[in-house]
Design a protein around this motif. Structure first.
Motif, PDB file in Angstrom:
ATOM      1  N   PRO A  10     -64.296 -13.972  26.872  1.00 56.97           N
ATOM      2  CA  PRO A  10     -64.932 -13.228  27.972  1.00 56.97           C
ATOM      3  C   PRO A  10     -64.766 -11.712  27.854  1.00 56.97           C
ATOM      4  O   PRO A  10     -65.645 -10.964  28.279  1.00 56.97           O
ATOM      5  N   ASP A  11     -63.679 -11.256  27.261  1.00 58.48           N
ATOM      6  CA  ASP A  11     -63.470  -9.811  27.124  1.00 58.48           C
ATOM      7  C   ASP A  11     -64.402  -9.183  26.094  1.00 58.48           C
ATOM      8  O   ASP A  11     -64.522  -7.960  26.034  1.00 58.48           O
ATOM      9  N   ALA A  12     -65.064  -9.990  25.274  1.00 60.86           N
ATOM     10  CA  ALA A  12     -65.933  -9.452  24.222  1.00 60.86           C
ATOM     11  C   ALA A  12     -67.069  -8.607  24.816  1.00 60.86           C
ATOM     12  O   ALA A  12     -67.415  -7.567  24.262  1.00 60.86           O
ATOM     13  N   PHE A  25     -61.139   0.339  25.564  1.00 61.56           N
ATOM     14  CA  PHE A  25     -61.076  -0.991  26.158  1.00 61.56           C
ATOM     15  C   PHE A  25     -59.616  -1.304  26.452  1.00 61.56           C
ATOM     16  O   PHE A  25     -58.794  -1.393  25.556  1.00 61.56           O
ATOM     17  N   ALA A  26     -59.264  -1.412  27.732  1.00 59.31           N
ATOM     18  CA  ALA A  26     -57.899  -1.730  28.134  1.00 59.31           C
ATOM     19  C   ALA A  26     -57.791  -3.230  28.360  1.00 59.31           C
ATOM     20  O   ALA A  26     -58.575  -3.802  29.116  1.00 59.31           O
ATOM     21  N   THR A  27     -56.837  -3.864  27.689  1.00 56.66           N
ATOM     22  CA  THR A  27     -56.689  -5.307  27.813  1.00 56.66           C
ATOM     23  C   THR A  27     -55.251  -5.746  27.603  1.00 56.66           C
ATOM     24  O   THR A  27     -54.502  -5.120  26.860  1.00 56.66           O
ATOM     25  N   ALA A  28     -54.893  -6.820  28.264  1.00 56.48           N
ATOM     26  CA  ALA A  28     -53.584  -7.443  28.077  1.00 56.48           C
ATOM     27  C   ALA A  28     -53.631  -8.506  26.979  1.00 56.48           C
ATOM     28  O   ALA A  28     -52.595  -9.045  26.603  1.00 56.48           O
ATOM     29  N   PHE A  32     -56.488  -8.406  20.680  1.00 54.56           N
ATOM     30  CA  PHE A  32     -57.334  -7.217  20.548  1.00 54.56           C
ATOM     31  C   PHE A  32     -56.538  -6.010  20.054  1.00 54.56           C
ATOM     32  O   PHE A  32     -57.109  -4.989  19.708  1.00 54.56           O
ATOM     33  N   TRP A  33     -55.220  -6.103  20.035  1.00 53.27           N
ATOM     34  CA  TRP A  33     -54.383  -4.963  19.696  1.00 53.27           C
ATOM     35  C   TRP A  33     -54.186  -4.780  18.190  1.00 53.27           C
ATOM     36  O   TRP A  33     -53.486  -3.870  17.783  1.00 53.27           O
ATOM     37  N   ASN A  34     -54.766  -5.636  17.365  1.00 51.08           N
ATOM     38  CA  ASN A  34     -54.501  -5.537  15.923  1.00 51.08           C
ATOM     39  C   ASN A  34     -55.307  -4.405  15.276  1.00 51.08           C
ATOM     40  O   ASN A  34     -56.281  -3.901  15.827  1.00 51.08           O
ATOM     41  N   ASP A  35     -54.881  -4.001  14.082  1.00 53.42           N
ATOM     42  CA  ASP A  35     -55.499  -2.867  13.392  1.00 53.42           C
ATOM     43  C   ASP A  35     -56.959  -3.105  13.039  1.00 53.42           C
ATOM     44  O   ASP A  35     -57.758  -2.166  13.053  1.00 53.42           O
ATOM     45  N   LEU A  41     -62.955  -0.243  17.446  1.00 52.24           N
ATOM     46  CA  LEU A  41     -62.944  -0.172  18.905  1.00 52.24           C
ATOM     47  C   LEU A  41     -61.653   0.482  19.372  1.00 52.24           C
ATOM     48  O   LEU A  41     -60.570   0.116  18.907  1.00 52.24           O
ATOM     49  N   SER A  42     -61.757   1.431  20.276  1.00 51.69           N
ATOM     50  CA  SER A  42     -60.568   2.047  20.853  1.00 51.69           C
ATOM     51  C   SER A  42     -59.981   1.079  21.883  1.00 51.69           C
ATOM     52  O   SER A  42     -60.620   0.768  22.886  1.00 51.69           O
ATOM     53  N   VAL A  43     -58.763   0.587  21.609  1.00 51.38           N
ATOM     54  CA  VAL A  43     -58.117  -0.394  22.480  1.00 51.38           C
ATOM     55  C   VAL A  43     -56.863   0.223  23.082  1.00 51.38           C
ATOM     56  O   VAL A  43     -56.027   0.760  22.369  1.00 51.38           O
ATOM     57  N   ALA A  44     -56.761   0.146  24.403  1.00 51.35           N
ATOM     58  CA  ALA A  44     -55.583   0.615  25.113  1.00 51.35           C
ATOM     59  C   ALA A  44     -54.792  -0.603  25.570  1.00 51.35           C
ATOM     60  O   ALA A  44     -55.272  -1.346  26.439  1.00 51.35           O
ATOM     61  N   PRO A  45     -53.625  -0.855  24.983  1.00 52.05           N
ATOM     62  CA  PRO A  45     -52.816  -1.995  25.418  1.00 52.05           C
ATOM     63  C   PRO A  45     -52.465  -1.866  26.906  1.00 52.05           C
ATOM     64  O   PRO A  45     -52.059  -0.798  27.366  1.00 52.05           O
ATOM     65  N   TYR A  46     -52.659  -2.927  27.626  1.00 52.23           N
ATOM     66  CA  TYR A  46     -52.371  -2.961  29.058  1.00 52.23           C
ATOM     67  C   TYR A  46     -51.429  -4.120  29.307  1.00 52.23           C
ATOM     68  O   TYR A  46     -51.723  -5.260  28.948  1.00 52.23           O
ATOM     69  N   ASP A  47     -50.283  -3.828  29.872  1.00 56.18           N
ATOM     70  CA  ASP A  47     -49.309  -4.863  30.187  1.00 56.18           C
ATOM     71  C   ASP A  47     -49.029  -4.803  31.674  1.00 56.18           C
ATOM     72  O   ASP A  47     -48.297  -3.920  32.138  1.00 56.18           O
ATOM     73  N   PRO A  48     -49.603  -5.719  32.455  1.00 57.00           N
ATOM     74  CA  PRO A  48     -49.436  -5.663  33.905  1.00 57.00           C
ATOM     75  C   PRO A  48     -48.057  -6.092  34.390  1.00 57.00           C
ATOM     76  O   PRO A  48     -47.786  -6.001  35.583  1.00 57.00           O
TER      77      PRO A  48
END
Length: 49
Positions: A10-12, A25-28, A32-35, A41-48
């Protein structure tokens, strides 16, 4: 090209929209966090937690 992220995830759609508009793209979802993903894609790690 296969970057290891399931296309039916769904995050795609949100990730594609962020990329199209030049945003990050901020996601937990850690897959998606891999190189490979971050090379297209610019990915911002999000840890709630």
């Amino acid at each position: 090209m296969d970057f290891g992220v399931p296309a039916d995830h769904p995050d795609a759609l949100v990730a594609a929209s962020a990329r199209e508009h030049g945003g990050a793209f901020a996601t937990a979802e850690k897959h998606f966090w891999n190189d490979d993903v971050q090379s297209v894609l610019s990915v911002a790690p999000y840890d709630p937690f």
